[in-house]
Design a protein around this motif. Structure first.
Motif, PDB file in Angstrom:
ATOM      1  N   TYR A 100       0.830  -1.205   0.000  1.00  0.00           N
ATOM      2  CA  TYR A 100       0.000   0.000   0.000  1.00  0.00           C
ATOM      3  C   TYR A 100       0.864   1.254   0.000  1.00  0.00           C
ATOM      4  CZ  TYR A 100      -3.797  -3.122   1.430  1.00  0.00           C
ATOM      5  OH  TYR A 100      -4.724  -4.127   1.482  1.00  0.00           O
ATOM      6  N   ARG A 101       0.369   2.266  -0.683  1.00  0.00           N
ATOM      7  CA  ARG A 101       0.971   3.590  -0.530  1.00  0.00           C
ATOM      8  C   ARG A 101       0.601   4.105   0.855  1.00  0.00           C
ATOM      9  NH1 ARG A 101      -0.835   9.083  -3.765  1.00  0.00           N
ATOM     10  NH2 ARG A 101       0.790  10.470  -2.941  1.00  0.00           N
ATOM     11  N   VAL A 102       1.578   4.586   1.598  1.00  0.00           N
ATOM     12  CA  VAL A 102       1.377   5.051   2.970  1.00  0.00           C
ATOM     13  C   VAL A 102       1.827   6.505   3.075  1.00  0.00           C
ATOM     14  CG1 VAL A 102       2.174   4.772   5.351  1.00  0.00           C
ATOM     15  CG2 VAL A 102       1.579   2.756   4.009  1.00  0.00           C
ATOM     16  N   ILE A 103       1.028   7.311   3.759  1.00  0.00           N
ATOM     17  CA  ILE A 103       1.350   8.728   3.987  1.00  0.00           C
ATOM     18  C   ILE A 103       1.144   9.012   5.471  1.00  0.00           C
ATOM     19  CG2 ILE A 103       0.749  11.116   3.442  1.00  0.00           C
ATOM     20  CD1 ILE A 103      -0.406  10.023   0.758  1.00  0.00           C
ATOM     21  N   ILE A 104       2.202   9.483   6.141  1.00  0.00           N
ATOM     22  CA  ILE A 104       2.128   9.697   7.591  1.00  0.00           C
ATOM     23  C   ILE A 104       2.660  11.095   7.921  1.00  0.00           C
ATOM     24  CG2 ILE A 104       2.636   8.725   9.846  1.00  0.00           C
ATOM     25  CD1 ILE A 104       3.582   6.166   8.431  1.00  0.00           C
ATOM     26  N   PRO A 105       1.772  12.079   8.058  1.00  0.00           N
ATOM     27  CA  PRO A 105       2.254  13.437   8.327  1.00  0.00           C
ATOM     28  C   PRO A 105       2.495  13.715   9.811  1.00  0.00           C
ATOM     29  CG  PRO A 105      -0.119  13.456   8.072  1.00  0.00           C
ATOM     30  CD  PRO A 105       0.326  12.020   7.841  1.00  0.00           C
ATOM     31  N   ASP A 106       3.434  14.611  10.063  1.00  0.00           N
ATOM     32  CA  ASP A 106       3.447  15.330  11.332  1.00  0.00           C
ATOM     33  C   ASP A 106       2.346  16.367  11.212  1.00  0.00           C
ATOM     34  OD1 ASP A 106       5.514  14.248  12.893  1.00  0.00           O
ATOM     35  OD2 ASP A 106       7.050  15.431  11.877  1.00  0.00           O
ATOM     36  N   GLY A 111       5.959  17.479  15.748  1.00  0.00           N
ATOM     37  CA  GLY A 111       7.115  16.966  15.035  1.00  0.00           C
ATOM     38  C   GLY A 111       7.891  18.034  14.305  1.00  0.00           C
ATOM     39  N   GLU A 112       8.110  17.808  13.019  1.00  0.00           N
ATOM     40  CA  GLU A 112       8.898  18.727  12.201  1.00  0.00           C
ATOM     41  C   GLU A 112       8.037  19.630  11.325  1.00  0.00           C
ATOM     42  OE1 GLU A 112      12.809  16.636  10.808  1.00  0.00           O
ATOM     43  OE2 GLU A 112      11.233  15.086  10.822  1.00  0.00           O
ATOM     44  N   SER A 113       6.728  19.588  11.505  1.00  0.00           N
ATOM     45  CA  SER A 113       5.842  20.436  10.709  1.00  0.00           C
ATOM     46  C   SER A 113       5.719  21.827  11.333  1.00  0.00           C
ATOM     47  CB  SER A 113       4.466  19.775  10.568  1.00  0.00           C
ATOM     48  OG  SER A 113       4.532  18.661   9.716  1.00  0.00           O
ATOM     49  N   VAL A 114       4.986  22.699  10.641  1.00  0.00           N
ATOM     50  CA  VAL A 114       4.810  24.085  11.081  1.00  0.00           C
ATOM     51  C   VAL A 114       4.367  24.150  12.537  1.00  0.00           C
ATOM     52  CG1 VAL A 114       2.463  24.068  10.131  1.00  0.00           C
ATOM     53  CG2 VAL A 114       3.585  26.255  10.595  1.00  0.00           C
ATOM     54  N   GLN A 115       4.966  25.074  13.289  1.00  0.00           N
ATOM     55  CA  GLN A 115       4.623  25.249  14.701  1.00  0.00           C
ATOM     56  C   GLN A 115       4.371  26.731  14.962  1.00  0.00           C
ATOM     57  OE1 GLN A 115       7.180  23.086  17.406  1.00  0.00           O
ATOM     58  NE2 GLN A 115       7.411  21.402  15.955  1.00  0.00           N
ATOM     59  N   ASP A 116       3.237  27.180  14.468  1.00  0.00           N
ATOM     60  CA  ASP A 116       2.872  28.590  14.529  1.00  0.00           C
ATOM     61  C   ASP A 116       1.841  28.800  15.643  1.00  0.00           C
ATOM     62  OD1 ASP A 116       2.039  31.172  14.147  1.00  0.00           O
ATOM     63  OD2 ASP A 116       1.581  30.955  12.011  1.00  0.00           O
ATOM     64  N   PRO A 117       2.191  29.546  16.699  1.00  0.00           N
ATOM     65  CA  PRO A 117       1.240  29.766  17.792  1.00  0.00           C
ATOM     66  C   PRO A 117       0.021  30.578  17.376  1.00  0.00           C
ATOM     67  CG  PRO A 117       3.219  31.094  18.104  1.00  0.00           C
ATOM     68  CD  PRO A 117       3.501  30.156  16.968  1.00  0.00           C
ATOM     69  N   ALA A 118       0.083  31.209  16.204  1.00  0.00           N
ATOM     70  CA  ALA A 118      -1.059  32.002  15.747  1.00  0.00           C
ATOM     71  C   ALA A 118      -2.144  31.143  15.114  1.00  0.00           C
ATOM     72  CB  ALA A 118      -0.591  33.060  14.737  1.00  0.00           C
TER      73      ALA A 118
END
Length: 328
Positions: A100-106, A111-118
């Protein structure tokens, strides 16, 4: 000698001999704990045939894991819980990535994705961001697998975009509460979330053992130190995210509208979201399939990845028969 053999057997059962060898080799080469941690994560990903990619969206960067399988549609999209991240799914993903094609986002804020308090990190906003992300990848339809907060997001996604969902799998999914746990009672009486009160490695181990796992997986001390350091850096953002989530967590009003095939998989000893909630979801999601794994806590894909994966494969094969043959 007997104790030593038992210890080695335990490590083998958890698949950690290779990781310990990496620790030794990297330690001898003079690498610091952060490099060691990254080496172990890389090994876990490679073992599951996953690689790291990024996608830039209007709200920020999303980092995700995926594999090289092509022609397997719809893909399986895995959504972690609050305070978790993409690597929570590495061991569960093994064998799935063969077919299967697998996609696992943060997910945003993790994790390493955007961390914007706004940003607003409520369930609806996170769901809409997930849709933007999958649209950017050209994913028109997906099998959604969500743990805890990720389960609530999966439910909202199936409600908002029913034609974009092939199936749902809720692993101790949030959003429908029937029975309160000790964890929830503690939060209501004290106003504190134990997951946000971690200050030291000792706190981390105690919290994981008391609330998250029945049999906590072995984690080398230096990895715990790295995890605690990162958690302390993110404390203000995590508190903000948790408040946003709680304001939008209840999914009860939409459950009767969701018609996607659904698997409800629960740890029998979950101390964060009570196992009774599995039956509630099973009743509300018409035609759903329910399984409870005894001796497991809040994160079956981490604590018993092989058992959780086999249950999920059975579900795909029996309830969502289209697609590739399933190999157990």
């Amino acid at each position: 000698m007997q104790k030593r053999r038992a210890w080695v057997a335990s490590l083998k059962a958890r698949g950690l001999i290779v990781l310990l060898a990496l620790v030794v080799l990297m330690g001898l080469s003079g690498c610091d704990k952060h490099s060691l941690f990254q080496s172990i994560m890389n090994h876990e990903r490679e073992s599951a045939k996953l690689t790291v990619k990024t996608e830039t969206l209007p709200y920020g960067k999303i980092t995700y894991l995926t594999n090289s399988v092509t022609g397997s549609e719809p893909p399986i999209v895995m959504l972690h819980g609050f305070g978790g991240e993409k690597d929570n799914w590495n061991r569960f993903s093994k064998k799935l990535t063969d077919d299967y094609r697998v996609i696992i986002p943060d997910l945003p804020g993790h994790g390493e994705s955007v961390q914007d308090p706004a940003l607003n990190y409520g369930i609806e906003e996170q769901t809409k961001r997930l849709k933007q992300f999958l649209d950017a990848l050209g994913v028109k339809k997906a099998h959604l697998v969500g743990n805890s907060m990720g389960g609530a997001i999966a439910l909202r996604y199936a409600y908002l975009y029913p034609q974009a969902v092939s199936s749902l799998a809720l692993f101790d999914g949030a959003g429908a509460e029937q029975t309160a746990t000790e964890f929830q009672t503690y939060m209501k009486t004290t106003g504190k979330n134990p997951l946000l009160e971690i200050e030291t490695a000792k706190d981390f181990q105690a919290t994981m053992a008391k609330y998250v796992f029945v049999d906590p997986p072995y984690i080398p001390g230096f990895i715990i130190n790295v995890l605690v350091e990162e958690k302390l850096k993110r404390r203000a953002l995590e508190k903000k995210m948790f408040a946003d989530i709680m304001a939008d967590l209840d999914q009860m009003s939409i459950l009767s509208s969701i018609k996607s095939p659904a698997l409800i998989l629960w740890g029998g000893q979950d101390k964060i979201l009570h196992v009774d909630n599995a039956e509630l979801l099973h009743i509300k999601l018409v035609g759903s399939h329910k399984e409870v794994i005894d001796g497991v806590g809040h994160c079956p894909m981490i604590e018993k990845p092989e058992v959780a994966r086999e249950a999920y494969l059975r579900f795909l094969h029996e309830m969502v028969p289209q697609g590739k043959p399933v190999t157990m």
